[in-house]
Design an enzyme around this catalytic site. Structure first.
Site, PDB file in Angstrom:
ATOM      1  N   CYS A   9      15.794  18.560 -43.786  1.00 26.82           N
ATOM      2  CA  CYS A   9      16.453  17.799 -42.715  1.00 26.82           C
ATOM      3  C   CYS A   9      16.173  18.520 -41.389  1.00 26.82           C
ATOM      4  CB  CYS A   9      17.948  17.628 -42.985  1.00 26.82           C
ATOM      5  SG  CYS A   9      18.880  19.170 -43.070  1.00 26.82           S
ATOM      6  N   ASN A  12      19.148  22.095 -41.590  1.00 22.84           N
ATOM      7  CA  ASN A  12      19.333  22.737 -42.907  1.00 22.84           C
ATOM      8  C   ASN A  12      20.758  23.283 -43.094  1.00 22.84           C
ATOM      9  OD1 ASN A  12      17.876  25.467 -44.860  1.00 22.84           O
ATOM     10  ND2 ASN A  12      18.490  23.469 -45.569  1.00 22.84           N
ATOM     11  N   CYS A  14      23.486  20.610 -43.097  1.00 22.58           N
ATOM     12  CA  CYS A  14      24.299  19.462 -43.542  1.00 22.58           C
ATOM     13  C   CYS A  14      23.623  18.696 -44.684  1.00 22.58           C
ATOM     14  CB  CYS A  14      24.587  18.507 -42.384  1.00 22.58           C
ATOM     15  SG  CYS A  14      25.522  19.270 -41.029  1.00 22.58           S
ATOM     16  N   ARG A  15      22.599  17.912 -44.371  1.00 21.90           N
ATOM     17  CA  ARG A  15      22.051  16.989 -45.373  1.00 21.90           C
ATOM     18  C   ARG A  15      21.202  17.662 -46.443  1.00 21.90           C
ATOM     19  NH1 ARG A  15      19.387  13.278 -41.003  1.00 21.90           N
ATOM     20  NH2 ARG A  15      19.225  15.378 -40.111  1.00 21.90           N
ATOM     21  N   SER A  16      20.217  18.483 -46.040  1.00 22.68           N
ATOM     22  CA  SER A  16      19.325  19.042 -47.075  1.00 22.68           C
ATOM     23  C   SER A  16      20.001  20.069 -47.986  1.00 22.68           C
ATOM     24  CB  SER A  16      18.019  19.569 -46.483  1.00 22.68           C
ATOM     25  OG  SER A  16      18.217  20.612 -45.575  1.00 22.68           O
ATOM     26  N   ASP A 126      22.560  11.404 -40.066  1.00 24.12           N
ATOM     27  CA  ASP A 126      22.922  12.755 -39.645  1.00 24.12           C
ATOM     28  C   ASP A 126      24.432  12.783 -39.339  1.00 24.12           C
ATOM     29  OD1 ASP A 126      23.314  15.154 -38.382  1.00 24.12           O
ATOM     30  OD2 ASP A 126      21.623  14.939 -36.988  1.00 24.12           O
TER      31      ASP A 126
END
Ligand code: 4NP
Length: 159
Positions: A9, A12, A14-16, A126
């Site tokens: 993401c 690195n 939050c999402r990934s 995001d």
């Protein structure tokens, strides 16, 4: 030899890392940890060395995933030599990865949510400037896509 999966993401945090932690739990629960290795990275290096965002850790913990030991790092050109699946969270990440990608890389590079069953979202939104609900949505969408990605990898690698 193992199949190596990298989730990417922007930051690195939050999402990934959510994708890394949830996918890793699926891999472990399936008894496939000897065959599939998992990591995550950000296209930006702003949060290098930091744990995931506290809101990310909390949303994942509420669904039974521990992300607290993960640490952020920036994606490297060398990652294309190491990973078999480089999985982007949104099209901006994908665009940045396409620019970094060496010409000889022929393994998988694409959007994570294409592996999910849900069809409402093509990209993982995001949540960084959002609310708790946005962080919960990330966990839900990741759970769906992670299962689809694992099914895909098992089918294509006879696992
Ligand atoms: P991520 O979210 O890409 O899912 O980790 C973000 C984290 C940090 C920032 C933006 C997005 N930031 O601007 O610092």
């Amino acid at each position: 030899m193992s199949i190596k999966v990298l989730f990417v993401c922007l930051g690195n945090i939050c999402r990934s890392p959510t994708a890394e932690g949830i996918f890793l739990k699926l891999v472990n629960d399936a008894g496939l940890s000897k065959y599939i290795a998992v990591d995550s990275a950000g296209t930006a290096g702003w949060h290098e060395g930091r744990a995931p965002d506290a809101r990310t850790i909390a949303a994942a913990k509420a669904q039974g995933y521990d992300l607290s030991t993960l640490r952020a790092r920036q994606v490297l050109k060398d990652d294309f030599e190491k990973f078999d699946y480089i999985v982007a969270m949104d099209s901006e990440n994908l665009h940045d990865l396409e620019r970094l990608k060496p010409a000889h890389y022929t393994d998988y590079l694409g959007l994570f949510l294409t592996f999910g069953l849900q069809k409402k979202y093509r990209e993982l939104p995001d949540p960084y400037h959002g609310t708790d609900k946005d962080f919960e949505l990330v966990v839900d969408l990741v759970e769906d896509a992670a299962q689809g990605l694992l099914d895909h990898i098992r089918k294509n690698n006879a696992l």
